[in-house]
Write an enzyme that holds these catalytic residues in place. Structure first.
Site, mmCIF file in Angstrom:
data_model
loop_
_atom_site.group_PDB
_atom_site.id
_atom_site.type_symbol
_atom_site.label_atom_id
_atom_site.label_comp_id
_atom_site.label_asym_id
_atom_site.label_seq_id
_atom_site.Cartn_x
_atom_site.Cartn_y
_atom_site.Cartn_z
ATOM 1 N N MET A 30 0.857 -1.296 0.011
ATOM 2 C CA MET A 30 0.124 -0.211 -0.082
ATOM 3 C C MET A 30 0.979 1.218 0.014
ATOM 4 O O MET A 30 0.395 2.059 0.481
ATOM 5 C CB MET A 30 -0.870 0.085 1.142
ATOM 6 C CG MET A 30 -1.908 -1.216 1.236
ATOM 7 S SD MET A 30 -3.365 -0.915 2.074
ATOM 8 C CE MET A 30 -2.909 -0.641 3.593
ATOM 9 N N LEU A 33 6.635 2.978 1.438
ATOM 10 C CA LEU A 33 7.634 1.847 1.710
ATOM 11 C C LEU A 33 8.587 2.219 2.665
ATOM 12 O O LEU A 33 9.342 3.207 2.820
ATOM 13 C CB LEU A 33 8.313 1.574 0.152
ATOM 14 C CG LEU A 33 7.506 1.346 -1.054
ATOM 15 C CD1 LEU A 33 8.351 1.152 -2.093
ATOM 16 C CD2 LEU A 33 6.282 0.097 -0.526
ATOM 17 N N HIS A 37 9.321 -3.487 3.644
ATOM 18 C CA HIS A 37 8.881 -3.821 1.997
ATOM 19 C C HIS A 37 10.147 -3.900 1.301
ATOM 20 O O HIS A 37 10.159 -4.891 0.540
ATOM 21 C CB HIS A 37 8.327 -2.429 1.398
ATOM 22 C CG HIS A 37 6.763 -2.229 2.220
ATOM 23 N ND1 HIS A 37 6.708 -1.017 3.129
ATOM 24 C CD2 HIS A 37 5.808 -2.640 1.840
ATOM 25 C CE1 HIS A 37 5.393 -0.862 3.169
ATOM 26 N NE2 HIS A 37 4.789 -2.022 2.745
ATOM 27 N N MET A 184 8.550 -2.920 11.695
ATOM 28 C CA MET A 184 8.240 -1.734 10.759
ATOM 29 C C MET A 184 7.013 -1.760 10.191
ATOM 30 O O MET A 184 6.329 -2.849 10.021
ATOM 31 C CB MET A 184 9.288 -1.961 9.487
ATOM 32 C CG MET A 184 10.693 -1.956 9.937
ATOM 33 S SD MET A 184 11.145 -0.269 9.230
ATOM 34 C CE MET A 184 12.952 -0.051 10.136
ATOM 35 N N SER A 185 6.386 -0.584 10.076
ATOM 36 C CA SER A 185 5.049 -0.382 9.515
ATOM 37 C C SER A 185 4.720 1.109 9.141
ATOM 38 O O SER A 185 5.554 1.896 9.746
ATOM 39 C CB SER A 185 3.920 -0.660 10.720
ATOM 40 O OG SER A 185 2.722 -0.147 10.527
HETATM 41 O O1 PAF Z 1 -0.219 -5.794 3.497
HETATM 42 C C1 PAF Z 1 -0.759 -4.989 2.943
HETATM 43 O O2 PAF Z 1 0.147 -4.060 2.892
HETATM 44 C C2 PAF Z 1 -1.861 -4.976 2.395
HETATM 45 O O3 PAF Z 1 -2.826 -5.686 3.025
HETATM 46 C C3 PAF Z 1 -2.177 -5.801 0.910
HETATM 47 C C4 PAF Z 1 -1.437 -7.011 1.088
HETATM 48 C C5 PAF Z 1 -0.925 -4.855 -0.105
HETATM 49 C C6 PAF Z 1 -3.412 -5.859 0.301
HETATM 50 O O4 PAF Z 1 -3.967 -4.626 0.090
#
Ligand code: PAF
Length: 283
Positions: A30, A33, A37, A184-185
């Protein structure tokens, strides 16, 4: 790196790539990053011939009172990171292309979605499952990569792929942590300095559980009680859940046995944070 917004155009380009017999790696995100990620993207880059990353803040997985509007969007910065990582295709669709007017077909996993985050965020996994099925149909990857921080999501995606007969390998990669051990988020940017200090209790409670188990403790109620007491002694936070479950079936355990998930969700100043560890206890 090619950026494509249209699902149709993405499908056409990917069909040509697949026809060459290349292995397609896919990292759905989403955006906003972070190093978590990037660890997925690097692993995917190393394992695939053609690497696709999607950025789509999926409205369907946010509840009406959740942070869809304020969710961080950093497309310029994200594009630069993806270029640096050698990504081949950025799929960056508009909401209307994914959810056309009048869309009424959704995907819902009916068991694993009912516990943990699914209980506190009704509809969340319906949104995740629906968007991933759409992306899998458009992209048709060979391997898709997810982070262990969203452990429940990973288990649901594996089930979805098995139950709906997709030929996609799902890989779940380890949690990447900040220096203070916070997982991390993209949501960590919501935390101010005080909240950040409070957030340390999450990992501390997981580390406590791991130590107790290493010392031979198996009674989940007692371990959960000690974790709760530790969190309460460190910070004023709202505990959503602290659970110890079988890591495959996500069912409750009274006594720890086999592959075990220890999962925590708490709110700090209205920011919801989740974290977990997996422990393998010999049966
Ligand atoms: O984990 C995420 O960022 C979201 O849930 C995903 C897998 C991209 C689906 O929108």
């Amino acid at each position: 790196m090619i950026t494509i917004k249209s699902p149709q155009k993405a499908r056409q380009l990917i069909a040509k790539t697949k026809a060459k017999g290349l292995c397609l790696g896919f990292v759905p995100t989403m955006g906003a990053l972070h190093r978590g990620h990037l660890s997925l993207i690097r692993k995917a880059r190393a394992e695939s011939d053609f690497l696709i990353v999607s950025i789509f803040v999926n409205p369907l997985q946010f509840g009406p009172k959740e942070d869809f509007r304020k969710y961080p969007r950093k497309i310029k910065q994200d594009r630069a990171s993806l270029l640096k990582e050698g990504v081949d295709l950025l799929f960056f669709p508009e909401s209307a292309a994914i959810y056309p007017e009048g869309a009424s077909v959704f995907v819902y996993e009916d068991r694993l979605s009912k516990v943990l985050c699914g209980k506190s965020r009704p509809g969340h996994f319906k949104g995740v499952s629906t968007v991933l099925v759409k992306f899998f149909n458009i992209i048709n990857p060979d391997i898709a990569y997810f982070g262990q921080k969203d452990y429940q999501q990973g288990v649901i995606v594996k089930k979805l792929v098995a139950d709906l007969n997709y030929n996609i390998k799902i890989k779940i990669l380890p949690i990447i942590r900040e220096d203070d051990n916070l997982a991390m988020s993209s949501r960590n940017v919501y935390l101010d300095d005080k909240a950040r200090i409070k957030s340390r209790c999450i990992y501390q409670s997981l580390a406590l559980a791991r130590n107790l188990i290493r010392k031979g403790r198996r009674d989940t109620d007692k371990i959960i009680l000690e974790m709760t007491q530790l969190i309460r002694s460190k910070a004023r936070v709202k505990i959503d859940y602290i659970q110890i479950l079988d890591a495959n079936s996500l069912t409750k355990l009274n006594l720890i046995n086999g592959k075990t998930l220890i999962a925590v969700a708490i709110y700090i100043d209205n920011v919801r944070l989740i974290d977990n560890i997996i422990i393998n206890v010999k049966k």
